[in-house]
Design an enzyme around this catalytic site. Structure first.
Site, PDB file in Angstrom:
ATOM      1  N   CYS A   2       1.167  -1.267  -0.005  1.00  0.00           N
ATOM      2  CA  CYS A   2       0.080  -0.053   0.308  1.00  0.00           C
ATOM      3  C   CYS A   2       0.670   1.057   0.233  1.00  0.00           C
ATOM      4  CB  CYS A   2      -0.854  -0.271   1.295  1.00  0.00           C
ATOM      5  SG  CYS A   2      -1.910  -1.706   1.356  1.00  0.00           S
ATOM      6  N   ARG A  27       5.155  -0.117  -6.616  1.00  0.00           N
ATOM      7  CA  ARG A  27       4.703  -0.557  -4.719  1.00  0.00           C
ATOM      8  C   ARG A  27       4.498  -2.148  -4.786  1.00  0.00           C
ATOM      9  NH1 ARG A  27       6.654   2.386  -0.624  1.00  0.00           N
ATOM     10  NH2 ARG A  27       5.329   1.707   1.251  1.00  0.00           N
ATOM     11  N   TRP A  75      -3.355  -2.377  -1.894  1.00  0.00           N
ATOM     12  CA  TRP A  75      -2.597  -3.734  -2.481  1.00  0.00           C
ATOM     13  C   TRP A  75      -3.583  -4.942  -0.726  1.00  0.00           C
ATOM     14  CZ3 TRP A  75       0.819  -7.996   0.585  1.00  0.00           C
ATOM     15  CH2 TRP A  75       0.588  -8.745  -0.835  1.00  0.00           C
ATOM     16  N   ASN A 101      -1.794   2.126   5.898  1.00  0.00           N
ATOM     17  CA  ASN A 101      -0.868   0.688   5.517  1.00  0.00           C
ATOM     18  C   ASN A 101      -0.591   0.417   7.057  1.00  0.00           C
ATOM     19  OD1 ASN A 101      -0.603   2.288   3.309  1.00  0.00           O
ATOM     20  ND2 ASN A 101       1.386   2.707   3.823  1.00  0.00           N
ATOM     21  N   GLY A 102      -0.318  -1.294   6.725  1.00  0.00           N
ATOM     22  CA  GLY A 102       0.066  -2.355   7.768  1.00  0.00           C
ATOM     23  C   GLY A 102      -1.299  -2.840   8.109  1.00  0.00           C
ATOM     24  N   GLU A 481      18.791 -16.841  -7.307  1.00  0.00           N
ATOM     25  CA  GLU A 481      18.236 -15.442  -7.528  1.00  0.00           C
ATOM     26  C   GLU A 481      18.119 -15.389  -9.402  1.00  0.00           C
ATOM     27  OE1 GLU A 481      17.653 -12.888  -6.930  1.00  0.00           O
ATOM     28  OE2 GLU A 481      17.848 -11.501  -8.244  1.00  0.00           O
ATOM     29  N   LYS A 485      14.272 -14.566 -10.000  1.00  0.00           N
ATOM     30  CA  LYS A 485      13.961 -13.722 -11.421  1.00  0.00           C
ATOM     31  C   LYS A 485      12.537 -13.816 -12.286  1.00  0.00           C
ATOM     32  CE  LYS A 485      15.029 -10.684 -10.164  1.00  0.00           C
ATOM     33  NZ  LYS A 485      15.031  -9.850  -8.191  1.00  0.00           N
ATOM     34  N   GLU A 488       9.099 -14.501 -10.858  1.00  0.00           N
ATOM     35  CA  GLU A 488       8.328 -13.833 -10.679  1.00  0.00           C
ATOM     36  C   GLU A 488       7.671 -12.307 -12.162  1.00  0.00           C
ATOM     37  OE1 GLU A 488      10.208 -10.687  -7.353  1.00  0.00           O
ATOM     38  OE2 GLU A 488      12.438 -10.734  -9.041  1.00  0.00           O
ATOM     39  N   HIS A 504      19.356 -36.663  -7.164  1.00  0.00           N
ATOM     40  CA  HIS A 504      18.471 -37.248  -5.451  1.00  0.00           C
ATOM     41  C   HIS A 504      17.042 -36.498  -5.408  1.00  0.00           C
ATOM     42  CE1 HIS A 504      21.964 -38.064  -3.872  1.00  0.00           C
ATOM     43  NE2 HIS A 504      22.467 -37.085  -4.351  1.00  0.00           N
ATOM     44  N   LYS A 603       6.836  -4.249  -4.002  1.00  0.00           N
ATOM     45  CA  LYS A 603       7.881  -3.569  -4.170  1.00  0.00           C
ATOM     46  C   LYS A 603       8.444  -4.172  -2.622  1.00  0.00           C
ATOM     47  CE  LYS A 603      12.412  -2.127  -5.802  1.00  0.00           C
ATOM     48  NZ  LYS A 603      12.855  -2.815  -6.399  1.00  0.00           N
TER      49      LYS A 603
HETATM   50  C1  AGP Z   1      12.895  -9.090  -5.837  1.00  0.00           C
HETATM   51  O1  AGP Z   1      12.893  -9.619  -6.689  1.00  0.00           O
HETATM   52  C2  AGP Z   1      11.563  -9.408  -5.407  1.00  0.00           C
HETATM   53  N1  AGP Z   1      10.756  -8.246  -5.673  1.00  0.00           N
HETATM   54  C3  AGP Z   1      12.196  -9.840  -3.055  1.00  0.00           C
HETATM   55  O2  AGP Z   1      12.800 -10.556  -3.217  1.00  0.00           O
HETATM   56  C4  AGP Z   1      12.911  -8.680  -2.664  1.00  0.00           C
HETATM   57  O3  AGP Z   1      13.974  -9.145  -3.508  1.00  0.00           O
HETATM   58  C5  AGP Z   1      12.484  -9.015  -0.932  1.00  0.00           C
HETATM   59  O4  AGP Z   1      11.441  -8.763  -0.608  1.00  0.00           O
HETATM   60  C6  AGP Z   1      13.032  -8.331  -0.123  1.00  0.00           C
HETATM   61  O5  AGP Z   1      12.878  -6.796  -0.893  1.00  0.00           O
HETATM   62  P1  AGP Z   1      13.640  -6.207   0.582  1.00  0.00           P
HETATM   63  O6  AGP Z   1      15.469  -6.168   0.078  1.00  0.00           O
HETATM   64  O7  AGP Z   1      13.067  -4.559   0.489  1.00  0.00           O
HETATM   65  O8  AGP Z   1      13.910  -6.334   1.971  1.00  0.00           O
END
Ligand code: AGP
Length: 608
Positions: A2, A27, A75, A101-102, A481, A485, A488, A504, A603
């Site tokens: 949010c 975000r 959100w 927010n929260g 990673e 990537k 997502e 395994h 985000k």
């Molecule tokens: C990364 O591409 C993601 N969107 C997500 O995994 C992100 O790295 C994670 O939420 C941590 O965020 P931060 O680095 O702002 O703590």
């Protein structure tokens, strides 16, 4: 997650609020709304879906005439993303509007209490209790009503509120959720993220937990939780508007991939002097270091995967055991952390709820804490004993790229720095390692230049329903990673697998045509990884090999190859991830995905 904006000043508030909300789109959100004080009442519009729906409904804000208001992107947590559940929420008597927010953890008993008093609820949200508590406690004093309301709330909140009786006032309150005040001339602002403010002002106040603020066009007053005014430091934001704009690129993600050489240079160069790593902000004494028994790294998502790279590099150079743990797991498992532990927390945003909780847990257990963070003044940066900032600039795309690579670079620098202070390496070795790290920015550029065919490769494989990434040692950390990537932003299922683990279990999923991306940059393990490539080839997989520049042998095993510039293998992850970021980007583009704002993702994950 949010987003919050607020404005009070001489101008029509709604267009400013809508512009601010657009800056927060990255975000992640699923509905939006604004409320403005006008003609002795509150004028509100909200809409499920994109901000453009709200802009259409309100003629880009022109239908509102008032000069103080609040805006929100939601959100969904409590209740579906509908018009009714979107914020702002208005009190039963129509006098107050609130954005939040929260998560209010005790909202159910509060809701029942208010219902028993005759309040009617129109949404499924936890937020609606806040606005009706304001009505309940209001006796003509807006500030007192806010104070009494927040004293009833449990959980996390960043709140913005307006009251029809005080048309130029905006109130704000914070507990475990970021909130920033922007100070203008004859106008003041409120936002959950500096990107919504930089177009108007660079002077900001970061609210702390338990504080509230009263904004009018001429004044900003911050109070503690008992209502006493307190002095707050005014900080200067260094980001400018251009840094948060697309700059001619089709997507923020592509822009952020391409600007990595610059971001890495900004992160590395100021920390190197005369062949040595200099970390002015590192506060551990020699005495502290002598007692150091363990390094712990915690984070979420990509930041955690940066930590996985850090584990290899730190252990290799410092010979101190390094444990890594996902922040959401660490906080609930009674971890072995004490005053002999250095806890490293990594977070691009500095506002990830689980990482904040893990950091607090570590502090409580006596650990020395170090944050690697991109957002100056963020909660994590302010909580940790020491902060090493990644100078990546604002990262707007939800999928991190330059955030991740700058985090890895800081971990590389930290490993060399600690190794020298612990006496594990001599000056000559430090100078050699530093020389290697200094080459990283140009190596990233080379990793981009070496692979002009990536878009075609992505086109060839974009319709694979599952993909596998395999690698060993640091290459495995890069696989983690790379896989995140891809999934997502392209929504293709993918798995990262330590190459030796294939047989395994995961090899059961390999069938003709399945794409396996084999990262083989750790050349001392090249033959081992090649035998794993042979295993999947024997089962009909298509293999895309990732190897060091000049390694022709990869093409004897793989169907296609991607090259990474030759470098010290300890530091190869920073450039090896770059073609993988581009591969994910082009696959997602080919599949028509919303690359900068992938579905369901936010985000900054500010709730647990
Ligand atoms: C990364 O591409 C993601 N969107 C997500 O995994 C992100 O790295 C994670 O939420 C941590 O965020 P931060 O680095 O702002 O703590």
């Amino acid at each position: 997650m949010c987003g919050i904006v607020g404005y009070t000043g001489p101008h029509q508030a709604a267009p400013i609020l809508l512009e601010g909300l657009k800056k927060l789109e990255y975000r992640g959100y699923d509905s939006a709304g604004v409320a403005v004080n006008e003609s002795g009442g509150i004028h509100m519009e909200k809409s499920a879906g994109m901000i453009r729906n709200l802009c259409k409904k309100t003629a880009d804000g022109a239908v509102f005439h008032g000069c103080a208001g609040i805006g929100h992107t939601r959100w969904a947590t409590h209740g579906a993303p509908t018009d009714e559940n979107a914020h702002p929420h208005v009190s039963n008597d129509g006098r107050f509007a609130v954005i939040h927010n929260g998560i209010i953890e005790n909202y159910l008993p509060l809701r029942e209490e208010l219902q028993a008093r005759g309040f009617v609820f129109k949404s499924e949200t936890d937020t609606e209790v806040i606005v009706n508590l304001l009505e309940l406690y209001y006796d003509g004093d807006f500030k007192q009503a806010v104070l009494k309301t927040i004293s009833r709330l449990e959980g996390s909140y960043a709140i913005g509120a307006i009251c029809a009786d005080q048309p130029d006032r905006v109130f704000a309150a914070r507990q475990f959720s970021p909130l920033i005040l922007g100070l203008g001339i004859g106008e003041n602002f409120l936002a959950s993220d500096v990107t919504a403010l930089v177009a108007y002002t660079k002077n900001v106040i970061y609210l702390d937990d338990g504080e509230l603020a009263e904004l009018s066009p001429e004044h900003v007053t911050v109070y503690d939780c008992t209502g006493h005014p307190i002095q707050k430091k005014i900080s200067r934001v260094t980001w400018d508007v251009e840094a948060a704009a697309k700059g001619g690129f089709e997507h923020f993600m592509l822009k952020e991939i391409i600007e990595q050489p610059r971001a890495l240079k900004a992160t590395i160069d100021p920390r190197i002097k005369n062949g040595r790593v200099v970390l002015d902000d590192f506060h551990l004494t020699d005495e502290d270091l002598k007692g150091l028994q363990k390094i712990y790294i915690t984070a979420c998502g990509s930041a955690f995967y940066a930590g996985q790279v850090g584990k290899y590099v730190l252990e290799q150079l410092t010979r101190v055991p390094v444990e890594t743990d996902i922040a959401s797991e660490l906080r609930y498992r009674n971890p072995i952390i004490d005053e002999h532990t250095l806890m490293i927390v990594i977070s691009q945003s500095g506002e990830t709820a689980d990482t904040i909780a893990a950091l607090k847990e570590a502090k409580q257990r006596g650990a020395r804490t170090l944050a690697i963070c991109n957002v100056v003044g963020s909660t994590i940066a302010r909580l940790a004993d020491t902060v090493l900032y990644t100078w990546a600039g604002p990262e707007i795309a939800v999928a991190t790229t330059k955030g991740y690579t700058t985090q890895v670079a800081i971990l590389d620098l930290l490993a060399v720095y600690l190794a020298r202070r612990l006496g594990r390496i001599d000056e000559a070795e430090e100078a050699r390692l530093v020389g290697e790290i200094q080459k990283i920015p140009q190596q990233i550029q080379r990793a981009i230049d070496l692979n002009p065919g990536l878009e075609d490769i992505a086109r060839a494989y974009h319709d694979n329903s599952d993909m596998f990434f395999i690698g060993r040692n640091l290459d495995y950390a890069v696989c983690l990673e790379s896989s995140l990537k891809l999934k997502e932003i392209s929504y293709i299922h993918s798995e990262a697998c330590a190459a030796g683990e294939l047989k395994h279990g995961p090899i059961a999923l390999i069938e003709p045509g399945r794409l396996v991306i084999a990262i083989a940059c750790q050349e001392r393990l090249f033959e081992k990884t090649c035998s794993n490539i042979k295993e999947v080839k024997a089962r009909g997989a298509e293999v895309l090999g990732v190897a060091m520049e000049g390694n022709a042998a990869i093409l004897a095993e793989a169907d296609k190859a991607i090259y990474v510039p030759r470098c010290d293998p300890l530091f190869s992850p920073v450039s090896a991830i770059v073609p993988m970021q581009l591969f994910a980007y082009y696959v997602a583009k080919e599949n028509g995905c919303d690359i900068d704002k992938p579905k369901n993702l936010a985000k900054s994950v500010t709730v647990e």
